[in-house]
Design a protein around this motif. Structure first.
Motif, PDB file in Angstrom:
ATOM      1  N   VAL A 148       3.981   5.396  -6.066  1.00 22.41           N
ATOM      2  CA  VAL A 148       3.902   5.682  -7.109  1.00 22.41           C
ATOM      3  C   VAL A 148       3.138   6.317  -7.902  1.00 22.41           C
ATOM      4  O   VAL A 148       3.183   7.447  -8.578  1.00 22.41           O
ATOM      5  CB  VAL A 148       4.310   3.888  -7.927  1.00 22.41           C
ATOM      6  N   ASN A 149       1.620   6.283  -7.188  1.00 25.56           N
ATOM      7  CA  ASN A 149       0.221   7.005  -8.200  1.00 25.56           C
ATOM      8  C   ASN A 149       0.158   7.854  -7.629  1.00 25.56           C
ATOM      9  O   ASN A 149      -0.515   9.050  -8.447  1.00 25.56           O
ATOM     10  CB  ASN A 149      -1.041   5.331  -7.873  1.00 25.56           C
ATOM     11  N   HIS A 150       0.918   8.742  -5.732  1.00 23.73           N
ATOM     12  CA  HIS A 150       0.032  10.041  -5.791  1.00 23.73           C
ATOM     13  C   HIS A 150       1.450  11.106  -5.427  1.00 23.73           C
ATOM     14  O   HIS A 150       1.614  11.856  -5.761  1.00 23.73           O
ATOM     15  CB  HIS A 150      -0.622   9.773  -4.528  1.00 23.73           C
ATOM     16  N   GLU A 151       2.609  10.239  -5.470  1.00 24.21           N
ATOM     17  CA  GLU A 151       3.485  11.191  -5.482  1.00 24.21           C
ATOM     18  C   GLU A 151       4.672  10.918  -6.554  1.00 24.21           C
ATOM     19  O   GLU A 151       5.575  11.890  -6.606  1.00 24.21           O
ATOM     20  CB  GLU A 151       4.723  10.532  -3.977  1.00 24.21           C
ATOM     21  N   GLY A 152       4.468  10.204  -7.674  1.00 26.42           N
ATOM     22  CA  GLY A 152       5.653   9.985  -8.760  1.00 26.42           C
ATOM     23  C   GLY A 152       6.379   9.382  -8.326  1.00 26.42           C
ATOM     24  O   GLY A 152       7.442   9.553  -9.217  1.00 26.42           O
ATOM     25  N   THR A 193       8.769   6.556  -8.438  1.00 31.34           N
ATOM     26  CA  THR A 193       9.410   5.083  -9.253  1.00 31.34           C
ATOM     27  C   THR A 193      10.808   4.938  -8.680  1.00 31.34           C
ATOM     28  O   THR A 193      11.132   5.934  -8.674  1.00 31.34           O
ATOM     29  CB  THR A 193       9.085   5.520 -10.897  1.00 31.34           C
ATOM     30  N   ILE A 225       2.442   2.016  -3.915  1.00 30.82           N
ATOM     31  CA  ILE A 225       1.341   2.146  -4.612  1.00 30.82           C
ATOM     32  C   ILE A 225       0.848   3.927  -4.601  1.00 30.82           C
ATOM     33  O   ILE A 225       0.840   4.339  -5.306  1.00 30.82           O
ATOM     34  CB  ILE A 225       0.116   1.015  -4.818  1.00 30.82           C
ATOM     35  N   HIS A 226       0.557   3.583  -3.169  1.00 31.50           N
ATOM     36  CA  HIS A 226       0.876   5.514  -2.679  1.00 31.50           C
ATOM     37  C   HIS A 226       1.806   6.406  -3.261  1.00 31.50           C
ATOM     38  O   HIS A 226       1.339   7.456  -4.196  1.00 31.50           O
ATOM     39  CB  HIS A 226       0.821   4.909  -0.822  1.00 31.50           C
ATOM     40  N   ASN A 284       0.916  -1.201   0.081  1.00 35.26           N
ATOM     41  CA  ASN A 284      -0.196  -0.363   0.071  1.00 35.26           C
ATOM     42  C   ASN A 284       1.135   1.404  -0.257  1.00 35.26           C
ATOM     43  O   ASN A 284       0.462   2.019  -0.552  1.00 35.26           O
ATOM     44  CB  ASN A 284      -1.111   0.481   1.321  1.00 35.26           C
TER      45      ASN A 284
END
Length: 205
Positions: A124-128, A130, A121-122, A118
Motif C-alpha cells: 500500500v505505502n510503497h507500491e500504491g 490498494t 503495508i509495503h 508487513n
C-alpha cells in the motif's frame, strides 16, 4: 449396595451425556470447516477469474517478494508441526509439553501474521497497491486477508485455551478443544499451501 449401584449408574449416565455433548460440538466444528472450505473455494475461484485484471496497476510479478513469502510459508508449516507435538503431549497427559508447544505455535502464528501485515503495508505505502486499485488486488487482498484473519482468530482462541488449561487441566472438555484448534490450524495450513501455489507461485511464473 443398591445406593452404590444407583450412584455408579448415575455417574455412567452423566459421563455418556458429557461424551455425547462433546461429540456434538466436534460435529458442529466439522460443519463449520465445510462452510469455510466453501468460503475459501469461492475466494480462490474469484481470484483465478480476476488475477489478470490489473487495470494498468502493479502486476503480481512486480508486487510479490518471494523470500518473504517463503519465510511466511516455512513459519506456518512449522507451527502446524508444533501444534501436532502439543496434541501428542496432551495424549501423554503431559501438561508442560502441551502448554509449552501451544505457546510456541502462538509465537510462530503471530510471526506469520506480522510478516503478512508487513507485506500488505509495503504494497500500500510503497507500491500504491490498494484493494481498490484493480480487480486483481481486490481479489488478492480479500483472499489472503481472509486467511490472515482466520489465523488471527486461531491465535486468540489458542491463547484463551492456554489459560483455560492452566486453570482446569486436561479434562474431556479441554481435550476436545485442543483437538479442534489443532484441526483448525492444520486446515489453515492446507489453505495457505493453496494460497502459496495459486497466488504467489503462479503469480511470479
Amino acid at each position: 449396595m443398591a445406593h452404590t449401584v444407583s450412584h455408579a449408574a448415575h455417574h455412567d449416565h452423566e459421563h455418556d451425556h458429557e461424551h455425547d455433548h462433546e461429540s456434538l460440538k466436534t460435529f458442529g466444528f466439522w460443519i463449520f470447516l465445510i462452510t469455510d472450505c466453501i468460503l475459501f473455494g469461492s475466494l480462490f475461484a474469484t481470484y483465478v477469474v480476476l488475477h489478470q485484471n490489473t487495470n494498468g496497476g502493479p502486476t503480481p510479478e512486480e508486487l510479490f517478494k518471494m523470500p518473504g513469502i517463503i519465510a511466511e510459508t516455512f513459519i506456518l508449516l512449522t507451527s502446524s508441526f508444533t501444534s501436532g507435538i502439543a496434541v501428542l503431549g496432551m495424549h501423554k497427559g503431559n501438561m508442560k509439553q502441551l502448554i509449552g508447544w501451544l505457546a510456541v505455535t502462538v509465537l510462530l502464528g503471530a510471526s506469520f501474521v506480522g510478516l503478512e501485515l508487513n507485506e500488505f503495508i509495503h504494497m500500500v505505502n510503497h507500491e500504491g497497491a490498494t484493494i481498490s486499485t484493480s480487480g486483481f488486488l481486490s481479489a488478492f487482498f480479500t483472499l489472503v486477508g481472509t486467511h490472515g484473519l482466520h489465523v488471527s482468530v486461531g491465535l486468540i482462541w489458542m491463547i484463551g485455551l492456554i489459560f483455560q488449561l492452566k486453570r482446569r487441566g486436561i479434562t474431556a472438555v479441554t481435550k476436545r478443544k485442543v483437538a479442534i484448534i489443532s484441526l483448525y490450524w492444520h486446515f489453515l495450513d492446507v489453505v495457505w499451501i493453496f494460497v502459496f501455489t495459486v497466488v504467489y507461485l503462479m503469480g511470479v511464473m
